[in-house]
Design a protein around this motif. Structure first.
Motif, PDB file in Angstrom:
ATOM      1  N   CYS A  81     -34.674 -14.379  19.678  1.00 17.19           N
ATOM      2  CA  CYS A  81     -33.536 -14.285  20.591  1.00 17.19           C
ATOM      3  C   CYS A  81     -33.191 -12.837  20.930  1.00 17.19           C
ATOM      4  O   CYS A  81     -32.182 -12.586  21.582  1.00 17.19           O
ATOM      5  CB  CYS A  81     -32.307 -14.958  19.979  1.00 17.19           C
ATOM      6  SG  CYS A  81     -32.523 -16.692  19.625  1.00 17.19           S
ATOM      7  N   LEU A  82     -33.985 -11.885  20.459  1.00 24.19           N
ATOM      8  CA  LEU A  82     -33.679 -10.474  20.610  1.00 24.19           C
ATOM      9  C   LEU A  82     -34.661  -9.783  21.537  1.00 24.19           C
ATOM     10  O   LEU A  82     -35.832 -10.162  21.614  1.00 24.19           O
ATOM     11  CB  LEU A  82     -33.702  -9.781  19.240  1.00 24.19           C
ATOM     12  CG  LEU A  82     -32.795 -10.366  18.179  1.00 24.19           C
ATOM     13  CD1 LEU A  82     -33.040  -9.673  16.852  1.00 24.19           C
ATOM     14  CD2 LEU A  82     -31.350 -10.251  18.585  1.00 24.19           C
ATOM     15  N   TYR A  83     -34.173  -8.745  22.196  1.00 20.90           N
ATOM     16  CA  TYR A  83     -35.000  -7.921  23.062  1.00 20.90           C
ATOM     17  C   TYR A  83     -34.918  -6.491  22.544  1.00 20.90           C
ATOM     18  O   TYR A  83     -33.842  -5.899  22.533  1.00 20.90           O
ATOM     19  CB  TYR A  83     -34.492  -7.995  24.503  1.00 20.90           C
ATOM     20  CG  TYR A  83     -35.314  -7.187  25.461  1.00 20.90           C
ATOM     21  CD1 TYR A  83     -36.492  -7.695  25.983  1.00 20.90           C
ATOM     22  CD2 TYR A  83     -34.905  -5.912  25.840  1.00 20.90           C
ATOM     23  CE1 TYR A  83     -37.252  -6.956  26.869  1.00 20.90           C
ATOM     24  CE2 TYR A  83     -35.667  -5.166  26.719  1.00 20.90           C
ATOM     25  CZ  TYR A  83     -36.838  -5.689  27.235  1.00 20.90           C
ATOM     26  OH  TYR A  83     -37.594  -4.949  28.096  1.00 20.90           O
ATOM     27  N   PRO A  84     -36.034  -5.904  22.086  1.00 20.84           N
ATOM     28  CA  PRO A  84     -35.967  -4.550  21.528  1.00 20.84           C
ATOM     29  C   PRO A  84     -35.731  -3.499  22.609  1.00 20.84           C
ATOM     30  O   PRO A  84     -36.330  -3.545  23.673  1.00 20.84           O
ATOM     31  CB  PRO A  84     -37.342  -4.367  20.868  1.00 20.84           C
ATOM     32  CG  PRO A  84     -38.229  -5.345  21.534  1.00 20.84           C
ATOM     33  CD  PRO A  84     -37.368  -6.481  22.000  1.00 20.84           C
ATOM     34  N   MET A  85     -34.858  -2.563  22.307  1.00 19.07           N
ATOM     35  CA  MET A  85     -34.605  -1.441  23.207  1.00 19.07           C
ATOM     36  C   MET A  85     -35.502  -0.279  22.774  1.00 19.07           C
ATOM     37  O   MET A  85     -36.134  -0.333  21.739  1.00 19.07           O
ATOM     38  CB  MET A  85     -33.128  -1.034  23.143  1.00 19.07           C
ATOM     39  CG  MET A  85     -32.154  -2.186  23.354  1.00 19.07           C
ATOM     40  SD  MET A  85     -32.328  -3.020  24.915  1.00 19.07           S
ATOM     41  CE  MET A  85     -31.479  -1.885  25.957  1.00 19.07           C
ATOM     42  N   ARG A  86     -35.514   0.783  23.543  1.00 17.61           N
ATOM     43  CA  ARG A  86     -36.376   1.915  23.210  1.00 17.61           C
ATOM     44  C   ARG A  86     -35.796   2.806  22.125  1.00 17.61           C
ATOM     45  O   ARG A  86     -36.518   3.536  21.477  1.00 17.61           O
ATOM     46  CB  ARG A  86     -36.630   2.748  24.459  1.00 17.61           C
ATOM     47  CG  ARG A  86     -37.473   2.023  25.452  1.00 17.61           C
ATOM     48  CD  ARG A  86     -37.781   2.897  26.621  1.00 17.61           C
ATOM     49  NE  ARG A  86     -38.620   2.166  27.556  1.00 17.61           N
ATOM     50  CZ  ARG A  86     -38.937   2.594  28.726  1.00 17.61           C
ATOM     51  NH1 ARG A  86     -38.481   3.757  29.155  1.00 17.61           N
ATOM     52  NH2 ARG A  86     -39.710   1.868  29.512  1.00 17.61           N
ATOM     53  N   ALA A  87     -34.511   2.773  21.929  1.00 18.43           N
ATOM     54  CA  ALA A  87     -33.852   3.666  20.978  1.00 18.43           C
ATOM     55  C   ALA A  87     -33.908   3.093  19.561  1.00 18.43           C
ATOM     56  O   ALA A  87     -34.019   1.890  19.364  1.00 18.43           O
ATOM     57  CB  ALA A  87     -32.404   3.884  21.388  1.00 18.43           C
ATOM     58  N   THR A  88     -33.830   4.000  18.591  1.00 18.13           N
ATOM     59  CA  THR A  88     -33.746   3.599  17.189  1.00 18.13           C
ATOM     60  C   THR A  88     -32.553   4.294  16.544  1.00 18.13           C
ATOM     61  O   THR A  88     -31.978   5.223  17.110  1.00 18.13           O
ATOM     62  CB  THR A  88     -35.027   3.979  16.413  1.00 18.13           C
ATOM     63  OG1 THR A  88     -35.224   5.385  16.509  1.00 18.13           O
ATOM     64  CG2 THR A  88     -36.235   3.234  16.936  1.00 18.13           C
ATOM     65  N   THR A  89     -32.217   3.844  15.367  1.00 18.51           N
ATOM     66  CA  THR A  89     -31.069   4.378  14.642  1.00 18.51           C
ATOM     67  C   THR A  89     -31.530   5.462  13.671  1.00 18.51           C
ATOM     68  O   THR A  89     -32.509   5.256  12.955  1.00 18.51           O
ATOM     69  CB  THR A  89     -30.386   3.247  13.858  1.00 18.51           C
ATOM     70  OG1 THR A  89     -30.135   2.165  14.757  1.00 18.51           O
ATOM     71  CG2 THR A  89     -29.088   3.699  13.254  1.00 18.51           C
ATOM     72  N   PRO A  90     -30.839   6.603  13.616  1.00 15.64           N
ATOM     73  CA  PRO A  90     -31.201   7.645  12.649  1.00 15.64           C
ATOM     74  C   PRO A  90     -31.055   7.142  11.209  1.00 15.64           C
ATOM     75  O   PRO A  90     -30.210   6.296  10.912  1.00 15.64           O
ATOM     76  CB  PRO A  90     -30.201   8.765  12.929  1.00 15.64           C
ATOM     77  CG  PRO A  90     -29.644   8.479  14.273  1.00 15.64           C
ATOM     78  CD  PRO A  90     -29.742   7.012  14.487  1.00 15.64           C
TER      79      PRO A  90
END
Length: 129
Positions: A81-90
């Motif tokens: 149900c998720l769509y990955p974005m390009r950003a990540t979390t530090p």
């Protein structure tokens, strides 16, 4: 040319920023086809005890606006149900999220236990100490 499916389960892992039907979230943990997710709330007016503010650099790095907060109330979602974005979390922010999630779960467990005691709810001692 065929494009990969946006719901590709192979790209969603710990620290990924993902989009759900209604909002954005950060993957805290993944187990098989399910993930533990915390929400990113866009400039909330009402505050919650589990809200943490990313640093200004983290905000820029994740593509958020100043005033956006991470609400560390965990929820379980199916990875499809998720769509990955390009950003990540530090990594530093992920450590803060882990601590806030652990603290929120402990507080909720304490609140649930105090509701079940006979004679009414007791005030947890750690809130005033």
């Amino acid at each position: 040319m065929r494009r990969p499916c946006p719901q590709s389960a192979t790209r969603i892992e710990r620290g990924c920023i993902v989009s759900t039907r209604s909002d954005l979230g950060i993957v805290v943990r993944r187990r098989g086809s399910r993930v533990v997710l915390v929400r990113i709330v866009k400039g909330p007016l009402p505050r919650h005890r589990a809200d943490i503010h990313p640093s200004w650099f983290g905000t820029i790095q994740m593509g958020l606006r100043l005033g956006d907060v991470i609400r560390c109330v965990p929820g379980v979602v199916n990875v499809h149900c998720l769509y990955p974005m390009r950003a990540t979390t530090p990594d530093v922010l992920l450590q803060r999220i882990d601590k806030a999630v652990t603290r929120e779960l402990a507080i909720r467990q304490d609140e649930d236990a105090s509701r079940q005691r006979p004679g009414g709810p007791a005030i947890p001692h750690h809130r005033y100490g």
